[in-house]
Structures are given as C-alpha cells and as structure tokens.
Design a protein around this motif. Structure first.
Motif: not given
Lengths: 410, 253
Positions: A59-62, A151-157, A179-180
């Motif tokens: 996870y990467y916050a822009v 934004s966020g981190d889905y990893q999947l779809q 973003l990110g």
C-alpha cells in the motif's frame, strides 16, 4: 442499509438493471475477456496489460495536492467513503445502492453504452458492486469541481460504475483522479449531456506500479451541447482507456484531449471513438504522448462520419515523442466517412526532441537535462492549457512535471 | 580574454577552419567579415560548443581556461553568449520563464542565490527598454511566431539579461530592416563596457555603421586573411570580397 441492498436490487430493478447485468454476463460467458486476436487489442493484449502484478508494491499513499473549490468524494479500496452533505443547489450525487437513484438507473444504465459493447464493458456491467450517480439539474451552473478521488490497494480486482446526467442548459466540471491503486480496476462511466448543456470531464491517472486500469467512458451529446474530455496518464501502472463519443444530435461541439507519459515497462493505451451520427457537429481531438525506457504507448483514434452527418468538421491529431530505442509507440488514425459534405483531417507524428532547441537552451546556460525537461513539459503545454478549471489545470501540470522529473532522475 | 591559436575544425569530413588565429581583449569590439562559406558561422559554433564540430588542432583559451573542455552550458555560465543567426522557436516555453532559468543557472554557477522575482522583473523591465521590445512578446512562447526582426531583438534582449563577458553576434543584421538594425546596435552599444568584449560576425558593412568595431578581420577559406581597423570594412564594401581573396592567391591559380 447494506444488508437490504441485494433485496432492493431484486425488487426495484429486476426488470432493467438485472436484465442488463445478465446480458453482460452472458456476453462474457460466451466471449470471455478480450484476446489478442481482436484487432482492438492487437498492440497490447489483456495479458500484457495485467502481467506485472507481481511487481505490485505494498500500500502506497500518494501525497495529493488540494484541489480548491471542489466537492471531493473519496473512493477508497473501491468503496465510497463519503457523499458530501452540503451539495450546491442543482447538484445531486447518489450512491448506486441508494433507492433515490433507481429511477435514473432504470432510465440510463447501460442505455448510453450497451451492456455487451465489449469485454471490458461487459465485465464491469456484470460485476460492479459500487457506483455513483451524478445528476446536474436543468440550468444549474455548478462552479465547484466534482472531484472523484479513487485510492487504495485492491490487490485483486474492483469494478466501479459512474453515471452522469447533465440536464439541459446545465454546466459542470468533473475530475476523476486515480491515486496509488494496485490490482485490476475497471471503471465504466456513462454520460448524457443534454440540450445546450456543457461538461468539462477530466481524468488524472496517477496510480502505482502493479495497477491495471481499464476505463471505458461513453459520452452522448444532445442538440447544441458541449463536452470536453481530457485524460492525463502520468502514473506508473498500466492503463487502457476507451473513450467514446456519440454525437446523437446536430450542432454539438466536442473536444478530446490526452497526455500520456510511459516509462519503465509501462503500457498505456488510449482508444477513442467519435461517432458523428448527426449533421453540423464539430469534434476536435489532440492527444500527445511520450514513451521512454521499455515502455509502450498506443493511440487509436476512430472517427465515424455517418451518411446523415453532413457538414461535419472532424479534426484529429496525435503527436508522440519516442525517447528510447527500446520504447514502442503505436498510433493509428481510423477514419470512416460515409457523408460527402464534410471536413475531416487527421495526422500522426512520432519524433524525437529538437536537438537544435536543446542546444539553444544549453547555449543560454541550461543543463541538457533541464533543457529536455523544459521541452517535454512544453510539448504537453497546449493540452494542459486547454483544461478550463484552474485547480485541475495546476494539478495536471504538477503531475506531469513530477512524472518527467522521475524519468529524468532514473 | 579570448585567444584562438591556429585553429583547425571540421564538420563531418570537411575541414572548414584552416588555421585561424585571433586575440580579443576586454573592452574590444571585433568584427569578422567574409564571403559565404568562409567559416564565419563555424567559428561561432565552435566557440559555443555545438555538436558535430570537431577541433582537429589548435587551441581556444578563454580567461585562462581551455574553452574546448567545457560543455555548451558551462561556456554560457562562464559568460560566453551567442546571438543565433537563426533563433530557434520553442513553443510552450515563455521567454520569461526560460530567461529566469537561464539567469539562475548562471548565478548558481557563480555561487550566487537565485534572483528573487521582484528583482528579476525589474531587471527585465529595464533591459526591455534597451531593445524596445514589447512586454507582450515576452509572455508568449519563446520566438514562436515572432517576425525575423522580433527574434533578433529577443536575442539582444537575452544578451542584456545574461550580461555576458564575451558576446558573439552571428549575422544578427541579416534580415533586419534599418530601424531594427538601429535598435539592435543601440542595445549592443549600451551594453558595451571595459570588462566585456564583442565578436560581431557579419556579411555586410552596414551593421558596422552602428556598432563601431575596434578591429575588422576578413575571414576567407577558414583563415583570417586580413586585419585592420574600421576603414577595412569600408574598403571591402567598395571593392568586394574578390579583392581580398584575389590578393591572397597567386595570379593564375
């Protein structure tokens, strides 16, 4: 609310929404996701666009710059975080799950873009579980930017749906900012711009490595309306944007603009279609791109001028900078003209930076790298200057600058 | 300030400069005249470090340093300025922003802080008057859509902003009408002082009515074949370049 949602859909929209989702699903069952044999996927297949998932970073916050005078909706990990309460009069933003949106869903959902238009649309239409509806009432002039920040981190779809209706004589500006994100993300945005209405739609795609964005935007325009779409692709992940305009009534003016900057092993594809179905319309398109390192950039611009679309003016231009031996640029203008009283032009260029201009700047004391970044930023300048809203323009400008600095530093 | 010794230079396989020697001291104005193809513009290119020009022998010393060892941008920051014969159009970069970057690159090189905005704008206004250039022109993209005269004036304006030690004017007079010529020359005359020097490359004597040179050199076939004071320019104008090239060739050659 959440628990009753499924039941709501079953009861309220069984006749329309579910039927359309079924159409999409059966298209998908029959055809699957797009495969490289499809002409529209020849330059970068679905597999190519999604193949670097292993490079995904955690996870990467822009850090994002504030957008002044805006109404911001945060969509984190594919879920709507908030819908602002104090919306200006004439503007309504509705969660897809909310009952108050049902009438609009019944009327417009999968009507502007068919549920089975293509693999991406069908995938989104059959699968999305979150979405919003933006409604701008007749004659409303919304001064604030409607800012959708993903934004966020889905990893999947994740699959997200947007429906925008700009009623007659209304004016609005939208910014979709990405973003990110990592993982695979589809967004289908259907837009109806009614008589004499005007829409500025901007998209800034600034997502992380390991992100695969599949966007499909379809804008339908009515009599004497205006719509302007600008896509700024400056992230690290892969992108495929499909933008479609249907000029369904006479006397429309539409603009299509885009900036794409691809580095490392990035793949960015922009597919645009302008369907001139009616007479006396003007479409004006300019996309500019840059590819370096081992990146691939694709532009495919289709213009269809139907038999009835006399007195059409359709202009298309695509300009590219190819800055490395191992980078690829594919550009493909595609004009299909059936009317006989039209003015159409298209042009595509792929080139390098002007060595004379670099020397001129060096001869004034600028380092070669500074000269190159000034020139590349200048290359995109006319598109950035075309963004009407000042805040959005500055966001685009600083995003492009940062991306170019990253390229320079690497 | 500048000492060129027996300079030989070529472009691709063609030798253009064939043993050029020239010495310029602070406070001097030198004019280089010569027929087409003599190597005038090559000299300007070699002095500013343009790509593709290879020095095969000889030396260029600038303020005690080997100029040929410096990159084009370092030469510029050290005070070498070239007013281009054909200024480049750069769409999307405003003259103001470009000059700010250029001025600050030079200051950084000298260990000075960036020039603050009010001072920069004030300096700009002063120097604009010098070359009678319009503010509107400077907020536009660099040279983009400028007329020939506007481009040349912009070169002199940039020179005024960068305050070079050695300014090379490469056929700045070509394509200028008489009014623009006067304005450009006035700019140069006002910038002239005891610490800087000018190398004026020209095809015609006309410019030298306005910028009075201390020395006039005739460049022919890659060498300086004759040097003198300003009267040499007048003599050339009257007799043509054949006069010089002929006296340097054995009769019947």
């Amino acid at each position: 609310m959440t628990e009753t949602y499924v039941t709501d859909i079953d009861i309220m929209t069984a006749d329309t929404e579910l039927v359309k989702r079924e159409i999409a699903k059966s298209y998908l069952d029959t055809n699957g996701l797009p495969n490289p044999a499809d002409e529209d996927w020849r330059f970068a297949s679905f597999g190519t666009l999604t193949n670097n998932v292993n490079e995904a970073k955690p996870y990467y916050a822009v850090a994002t710059e504030a957008l002044p005078n805006s109404i911001t909706l945060e969509i984190v990990d594919g879920a709507i975080k908030n819908i602002p309460a104090d919306l200006p009069s004439g503007l309504n933003i509705i969660d897809w799950k909310d009952n108050s949106g049902k009438a609009l869903i019944n009327e417009y959902f999968a009507e502007i873009e068919k549920a089975d238009a293509n693999g991406i649309v069908a995938w989104n239409t059959s699968t999305f579980d979150q979405g919003i509806i933006i409604h701008v009432a007749s004659s409303a002039d919304i001064q604030q930017v409607i800012h959708l920040q993903f934004s966020g981190d889905y990893q999947l779809q994740k699959h997200f749906r947007i429906l925008t209706i700009v009623e007659s004589f209304a004016k609005a500006t939208i910014l979709e900012e990405y973003l990110g994100l990592s993982g695979t993300h589809t967004v289908v945005h259907e837009i109806d711009v009614k008589e004499n209405a005007s829409l500025e739609l901007n998209k800034i795609q600034n997502q992380e490595l390991g992100s695969h964005q599949f966007h499909h935007t379809h804008i339908k325009t009515a009599v004497s309306s205006f719509a302007h779409h600008t896509a700024i692709c400056i992230g690290k992940g892969n992108i495929r944007n499909e933008l479609k305009y249907t000029l369904a009534a006479p006397n429309n003016h539409v603009k299509l603009n885009g900036v794409y900057i691809a580095d490392a092993k990035q793949v960015i594809a922009n597919y645009t279609t302008v369907d001139h179905a009616m007479p006396h319309c003007l479409s004006d398109e300019l996309y500019k791109g840059l590819a370096t390192d081992e990146a691939t950039a694709i532009f495919n611009g289709k213009i269809m001028v139907r038999l009835d679309a006399q007195k059409t003016n359709a202009f298309q231009s695509n300009k590219n900078l190819l800055l490395s031996r191992n980078a690829h640029i594919y550009t493909k203008p595609q004009l299909e003209i059936f009317a006989d009283d039209v003015k159409c032009s298209h042009g595509a260029t792929i080139g390098q930076l002007d060595q004379e201009a670099i020397f001129y700047m060096q001869a004034r004391g600028l380092s070669k790298l500074d000269a190159i970044s000034l020139l590349t930023a200048a290359f995109f300048n006319d598109i950035v200057e075309g963004i009407v809203n000042q805040g959005v323009r500055q966001l685009a400008q600083s995003g492009i600058r940062k991306k170019l600095e990253r390229i320079k530093a690497s | 300030m500048l000492q060129i010794n027996d300079l030989h230079a070529r472009v691709e396989d063609k030798e253009i400069l064939k043993g050029l020697t020239l010495s310029i001291k602070a406070g001097e104005v030198h004019a280089i005249m010569g027929p087409n193809g003599a190597g005038k513009s090559t000299l300007a290119s070699v002095l500013t470090g343009r790509n593709g020009y290879e020095i095969t022998s000889g030396s260029i010393t600038y303020n005690g340093q080997d100029l040929t060892e410096m990159s084009p941008e370092v030469r510029a920051r050290e005070g070498v300025f070239l007013a281009f014969q054909y200024p480049i159009e750069i769409p999307g970069v405003s003259t103001t922003n470009f000059l700010r970057a250029a001025v600050n690159a030079g200051r950084k090189h000298k260990g000075l802080p960036d020039m603050d905005s009010p001072t920069f704008l004030k300096t700009m206004r002063e120097r604009m008057k010098l070359v009678e250039i319009d503010q509107k022109l400077l907020s536009r993209s660099l040279n983009d859509g400028f007329s020939g005269g506007e481009k040349k004036r912009n070169e002199i304006f940039q020179m005024a902003m960068l305050e070079p030690t050695l300014a090379i004017l490469d056929e700045t007079d070509s394509g200028l009408d008489i009014d623009a010529l006067r304005i450009v020359a006035n700019g140069v005359n006002k910038l002239k002082n005891k610490d800087n020097a000018f190398l004026v490359i020209t095809h015609y004597q006309r410019l030298l009515d306005y910028i009075i040179p201390d020395f006039v050199h005739v460049l022919a076939d890659g060498k300086i074949v004759k040097s003198g004071d300003k009267s040499l320019a007048l003599e050339l104008e009257e007799k043509g370049y054949d006069w010089i090239t002929n006296i340097n060739q054995p009769i019947g050659a």
